[in-house]
Design a protein around this motif. Structure first.
Motif, PDB file in Angstrom:
ATOM      1  N   LEU A   5       0.846  -1.187   0.000  1.00 36.18           N
ATOM      2  CA  LEU A   5       0.000   0.000   0.000  1.00 36.18           C
ATOM      3  C   LEU A   5       0.883   1.238   0.000  1.00 36.18           C
ATOM      4  CD1 LEU A   5      -3.037   0.636   0.046  1.00 36.18           C
ATOM      5  CD2 LEU A   5      -2.864   0.905   2.512  1.00 36.18           C
ATOM      6  N   ARG A   6       0.782   2.031  -1.081  1.00 31.67           N
ATOM      7  CA  ARG A   6       1.609   3.223  -1.217  1.00 31.67           C
ATOM      8  C   ARG A   6       0.765   4.481  -1.047  1.00 31.67           C
ATOM      9  NH1 ARG A   6       4.134   0.851  -6.850  1.00 31.67           N
ATOM     10  NH2 ARG A   6       5.268  -0.926  -5.919  1.00 31.67           N
ATOM     11  N   ASP A   7       1.464   5.631  -0.972  1.00 31.92           N
ATOM     12  CA  ASP A   7       0.751   6.899  -0.845  1.00 31.92           C
ATOM     13  C   ASP A   7      -0.205   7.107  -2.010  1.00 31.92           C
ATOM     14  OD1 ASP A   7       2.054   7.422   1.483  1.00 31.92           O
ATOM     15  OD2 ASP A   7       3.524   8.794   0.614  1.00 31.92           O
ATOM     16  N   LEU A   8       0.218   6.728  -3.223  1.00 35.09           N
ATOM     17  CA  LEU A   8      -0.644   6.884  -4.396  1.00 35.09           C
ATOM     18  C   LEU A   8      -1.898   6.040  -4.264  1.00 35.09           C
ATOM     19  CD1 LEU A   8      -1.210   7.937  -7.241  1.00 35.09           C
ATOM     20  CD2 LEU A   8       0.183   6.041  -8.150  1.00 35.09           C
ATOM     21  N   ASP A   9      -1.751   4.842  -3.683  1.00 34.97           N
ATOM     22  CA  ASP A   9      -2.916   3.986  -3.476  1.00 34.97           C
ATOM     23  C   ASP A   9      -3.911   4.644  -2.525  1.00 34.97           C
ATOM     24  OD1 ASP A   9      -1.842   1.936  -5.104  1.00 34.97           O
ATOM     25  OD2 ASP A   9      -0.627   1.250  -3.413  1.00 34.97           O
ATOM     26  N   LEU A  10      -3.412   5.281  -1.485  1.00 36.13           N
ATOM     27  CA  LEU A  10      -4.301   5.970  -0.543  1.00 36.13           C
ATOM     28  C   LEU A  10      -5.034   7.117  -1.232  1.00 36.13           C
ATOM     29  CD1 LEU A  10      -2.061   6.095   2.662  1.00 36.13           C
ATOM     30  CD2 LEU A  10      -4.011   4.593   2.236  1.00 36.13           C
ATOM     31  N   GLN A  11      -4.327   7.837  -2.096  1.00 37.12           N
ATOM     32  CA  GLN A  11      -4.971   8.921  -2.851  1.00 37.12           C
ATOM     33  C   GLN A  11      -6.071   8.376  -3.752  1.00 37.12           C
ATOM     34  OE1 GLN A  11      -1.953  11.139  -4.942  1.00 37.12           O
ATOM     35  NE2 GLN A  11      -0.673  11.373  -3.108  1.00 37.12           N
ATOM     36  N   LEU A  12      -5.789   7.260  -4.428  1.00 35.89           N
ATOM     37  CA  LEU A  12      -6.790   6.650  -5.313  1.00 35.89           C
ATOM     38  C   LEU A  12      -7.983   6.137  -4.508  1.00 35.89           C
ATOM     39  CD1 LEU A  12      -4.435   4.682  -7.736  1.00 35.89           C
ATOM     40  CD2 LEU A  12      -5.636   6.837  -8.186  1.00 35.89           C
ATOM     41  N   LEU A  13      -7.732   5.580  -3.332  1.00 38.23           N
ATOM     42  CA  LEU A  13      -8.839   5.089  -2.500  1.00 38.23           C
ATOM     43  C   LEU A  13      -9.695   6.244  -1.983  1.00 38.23           C
ATOM     44  CD1 LEU A  13      -6.955   2.291  -0.521  1.00 38.23           C
ATOM     45  CD2 LEU A  13      -8.860   1.946  -2.131  1.00 38.23           C
ATOM     46  N   ARG A  14      -9.074   7.370  -1.666  1.00 40.55           N
ATOM     47  CA  ARG A  14      -9.854   8.544  -1.242  1.00 40.55           C
ATOM     48  C   ARG A  14     -10.732   9.039  -2.388  1.00 40.55           C
ATOM     49  NH1 ARG A  14      -8.483  10.171   3.731  1.00 40.55           N
ATOM     50  NH2 ARG A  14      -6.398   9.634   4.528  1.00 40.55           N
ATOM     51  N   LEU A  15     -10.171   9.036  -3.585  1.00 37.41           N
ATOM     52  CA  LEU A  15     -10.968   9.426  -4.753  1.00 37.41           C
ATOM     53  C   LEU A  15     -12.143   8.472  -4.940  1.00 37.41           C
ATOM     54  CD1 LEU A  15      -9.813  10.637  -8.180  1.00 37.41           C
ATOM     55  CD2 LEU A  15     -11.054   8.469  -8.121  1.00 37.41           C
ATOM     56  N   VAL A  17     -13.751   6.688  -2.677  1.00 34.68           N
ATOM     57  CA  VAL A  17     -14.781   6.941  -1.657  1.00 34.68           C
ATOM     58  C   VAL A  17     -15.571   8.201  -2.016  1.00 34.68           C
ATOM     59  CG1 VAL A  17     -15.183   7.533   0.759  1.00 34.68           C
ATOM     60  CG2 VAL A  17     -13.527   5.752   0.170  1.00 34.68           C
ATOM     61  N   THR A  18     -14.883   9.237  -2.477  1.00 36.05           N
ATOM     62  CA  THR A  18     -15.574  10.482  -2.850  1.00 36.05           C
ATOM     63  C   THR A  18     -16.524  10.244  -4.009  1.00 36.05           C
ATOM     64  OG1 THR A  18     -13.671  11.782  -2.126  1.00 36.05           O
ATOM     65  CG2 THR A  18     -15.231  12.864  -3.587  1.00 36.05           C
ATOM     66  N   VAL A  19     -16.101   9.463  -4.999  1.00 38.45           N
ATOM     67  CA  VAL A  19     -16.964   9.150  -6.141  1.00 38.45           C
ATOM     68  C   VAL A  19     -18.221   8.427  -5.676  1.00 38.45           C
ATOM     69  CG1 VAL A  19     -17.167   7.747  -8.233  1.00 38.45           C
ATOM     70  CG2 VAL A  19     -15.117   9.145  -7.849  1.00 38.45           C
ATOM     71  N   VAL A  20     -18.029   7.431  -4.806  1.00 41.17           N
ATOM     72  CA  VAL A  20     -19.188   6.664  -4.307  1.00 41.17           C
ATOM     73  C   VAL A  20     -20.124   7.570  -3.516  1.00 41.17           C
ATOM     74  CG1 VAL A  20     -19.906   4.791  -2.790  1.00 41.17           C
ATOM     75  CG2 VAL A  20     -17.906   4.503  -4.270  1.00 41.17           C
ATOM     76  N   GLU A  21     -19.571   8.386  -2.621  1.00 37.82           N
ATOM     77  CA  GLU A  21     -20.417   9.246  -1.783  1.00 37.82           C
ATOM     78  C   GLU A  21     -21.084  10.353  -2.589  1.00 37.82           C
ATOM     79  OE1 GLU A  21     -17.766  10.500   1.295  1.00 37.82           O
ATOM     80  OE2 GLU A  21     -17.999   8.643   2.450  1.00 37.82           O
ATOM     81  N   GLU A  69     -18.243  -3.049  -3.266  1.00 38.70           N
ATOM     82  CA  GLU A  69     -18.900  -2.827  -1.970  1.00 38.70           C
ATOM     83  C   GLU A  69     -17.969  -3.211  -0.823  1.00 38.70           C
ATOM     84  OE1 GLU A  69     -21.722  -1.473  -1.323  1.00 38.70           O
ATOM     85  OE2 GLU A  69     -23.000  -1.623  -3.094  1.00 38.70           O
ATOM     86  N   GLN A  70     -17.292  -4.358  -0.989  1.00 37.33           N
ATOM     87  CA  GLN A  70     -16.387  -4.808   0.069  1.00 37.33           C
ATOM     88  C   GLN A  70     -15.169  -3.880   0.192  1.00 37.33           C
ATOM     89  OE1 GLN A  70     -15.416  -8.973   0.157  1.00 37.33           O
ATOM     90  NE2 GLN A  70     -17.411  -9.585  -0.674  1.00 37.33           N
ATOM     91  N   VAL A  71     -14.642  -3.423  -0.960  1.00 38.55           N
ATOM     92  CA  VAL A  71     -13.498  -2.506  -0.916  1.00 38.55           C
ATOM     93  C   VAL A  71     -13.898  -1.192  -0.258  1.00 38.55           C
ATOM     94  CG1 VAL A  71     -11.914  -1.121  -2.321  1.00 38.55           C
ATOM     95  CG2 VAL A  71     -12.297  -3.517  -2.880  1.00 38.55           C
ATOM     96  N   LEU A  72     -15.125  -0.715  -0.527  1.00 34.12           N
ATOM     97  CA  LEU A  72     -15.604   0.526   0.089  1.00 34.12           C
ATOM     98  C   LEU A  72     -15.633   0.380   1.609  1.00 34.12           C
ATOM     99  CD1 LEU A  72     -16.845   3.370  -0.107  1.00 34.12           C
ATOM    100  CD2 LEU A  72     -19.102   2.255  -0.284  1.00 34.12           C
ATOM    101  N   ALA A  73     -16.169  -0.741   2.108  1.00 31.88           N
ATOM    102  CA  ALA A  73     -16.239  -0.955   3.557  1.00 31.88           C
ATOM    103  C   ALA A  73     -14.832  -1.055   4.154  1.00 31.88           C
ATOM    104  CB  ALA A  73     -17.046  -2.216   3.856  1.00 31.88           C
ATOM    105  N   ALA A  74     -13.942  -1.804   3.475  1.00 34.17           N
ATOM    106  CA  ALA A  74     -12.574  -1.951   3.971  1.00 34.17           C
ATOM    107  C   ALA A  74     -11.839  -0.614   3.944  1.00 34.17           C
ATOM    108  CB  ALA A  74     -11.829  -2.985   3.133  1.00 34.17           C
ATOM    109  N   THR A  75     -12.071   0.186   2.929  1.00 37.40           N
ATOM    110  CA  THR A  75     -11.403   1.488   2.813  1.00 37.40           C
ATOM    111  C   THR A  75     -11.850   2.424   3.931  1.00 37.40           C
ATOM    112  OG1 THR A  75     -11.263   1.255   0.400  1.00 37.40           O
ATOM    113  CG2 THR A  75     -11.000   3.463   1.309  1.00 37.40           C
ATOM    114  N   ARG A  76     -13.138   2.402   4.240  1.00 36.18           N
ATOM    115  CA  ARG A  76     -13.620   3.248   5.335  1.00 36.18           C
ATOM    116  C   ARG A  76     -13.011   2.824   6.665  1.00 36.18           C
ATOM    117  NH1 ARG A  76     -19.834   3.673   3.036  1.00 36.18           N
ATOM    118  NH2 ARG A  76     -19.567   5.688   1.962  1.00 36.18           N
ATOM    119  N   ARG A  77     -12.854   1.510   6.864  1.00 38.69           N
ATOM    120  CA  ARG A  77     -12.208   1.044   8.094  1.00 38.69           C
ATOM    121  C   ARG A  77     -10.736   1.473   8.127  1.00 38.69           C
ATOM    122  NH1 ARG A  77     -15.157  -3.705   6.855  1.00 38.69           N
ATOM    123  NH2 ARG A  77     -13.242  -4.721   6.081  1.00 38.69           N
TER     124      ARG A  77
END
Length: 297
Positions: A5-15, A17-21, A69-77
């Motif tokens: 898990l890299r910094d870029l991955d965290l940025q992509l995961l934040r994006l 979550v924002t898209v989903v929300e 759906e599972q990635v969204l839940a894991a990302t929020r955790r």
């Protein structure tokens, strides 16, 4: 596949979550401040990193896949854990933590214990969660434990001969030569210095034989490292020896001890705070040292 898990991955995961929300790529443009094509490119990068699709997008609208759906839940955790870590790390930045093992010499006076308590009180008012252990032992044992790393600090009447240790003065303790009620000199007044020469003195192995010590026993059949043992020998009436003034005072008041030539044979011992010179002190140790020096100033 996502093996690290890299910094870029965290940025992509934040994006993600924002898209989903936001409800889709188009709706997320204003929130993210980038165009829809860039969002689509970034989402494709994330899916490539993960190795599977996260969402369906097209004329039918935006929806998450089951894995999405599972990635969204894991990302929020994950993000909740990161925020928790940040909060705890920030709290630790200003907090003293760890354990401190402090050695004390024997038979300390009440006023010394009072100042020691004041120092601990000062320390406890700091932002800290430190486990403190106090251990009483002979000075030589305290120095040995300091050298072996079993103690961080020690308070005692040290010789100062251990070059690996650093010593700082805390207070001075008055020592006086005494005899007990049964001793031939107890009722004699006045006592001459020459009369002490044949007396059987109590040998205290750690008491320093220095030029300043007013009287040294020429004869000794009694030996004790502890103050209590020295006191017992002197109370027997068969020996004379040195005691701290605060230890002898209640026995003097009861008529069981007598100070011999108090104006000439009394002297003071320097009690010091010792620590290992080569070991870098923790923040907690430095703070406790400051509080001890302040309390005994």
């Amino acid at each position: 596949m996502l093996s690290q898990l890299r910094d870029l991955d965290l940025q992509l995961l934040r994006l993600f979550v924002t898209v989903v929300e936001s409800g889709g790529f188009s709706a997320a443009q204003g929130e993210l401040g980038i165009g829809q094509s860039t969002i689509s490119t970034q989402m494709a990068k994330l899916e490539t990193r993960l190795g599977f699709r996260l969402c369906e997008r097209g004329k039918a609208g935006f929806r998450l896949t089951p894995k999405g759906e599972q990635v969204l839940a894991a990302t929020r955790r994950l993000f909740a854990a990161i925020e928790l870590f940040k909060g705890e790390a920030q709290g630790m930045a200003d907090k003293l933590l760890g354990e401190l093992h402090v050695g004390l010499s024997e038979a300390l006076a009440d006023e010394v214990l009072e100042r020691l308590g004041a120092a601990i009180g000062l320390f406890r008012r700091r932002n800290q969660a430190v486990q403190i252990e106090l251990l009483s032992a002979m000075p030589a044992e305290l120095e040995r434990r300091l050298l072996q790393g079993q103690l961080q600090l020690a308070i005692g009447y040290f010789s100062g001969s251990q070059t690996a240790l650093d010593y700082r003065s805390l207070f001075r303790e008055r020592q006086q030569l005494y005899c007990g009620r049964g001793h031939p000199l107890f009722a004699r007044a006045p006592v001459e210095l020459a009369e002490l020469e044949p007396c059987d003195g109590v040998l205290h192995p750690y008491r320093f034989i220095v030029a300043d010590e007013p009287w040294q026993a020429g004869v000794s059949s009694a030996r004790s490292e502890q103050v209590e043992g020295c006191l017992a020998f002197i109370l027997s009436g068969a020996h004379i020896g040195y005691l701290p003034g605060h230890v002898a005072a209640p026995w003097e008041a009861r008529g069981q001890l007598r100070a011999l030539l108090p104006g000439r044979l009394g002297y003071e011992i320097d009690f010091r705070l010792a620590r290992h010179r080569a070991r870098s002190p923790s923040e907690a140790q430095r703070a406790l040292e400051e509080d001890l020096l302040a309390a005994f100033a």
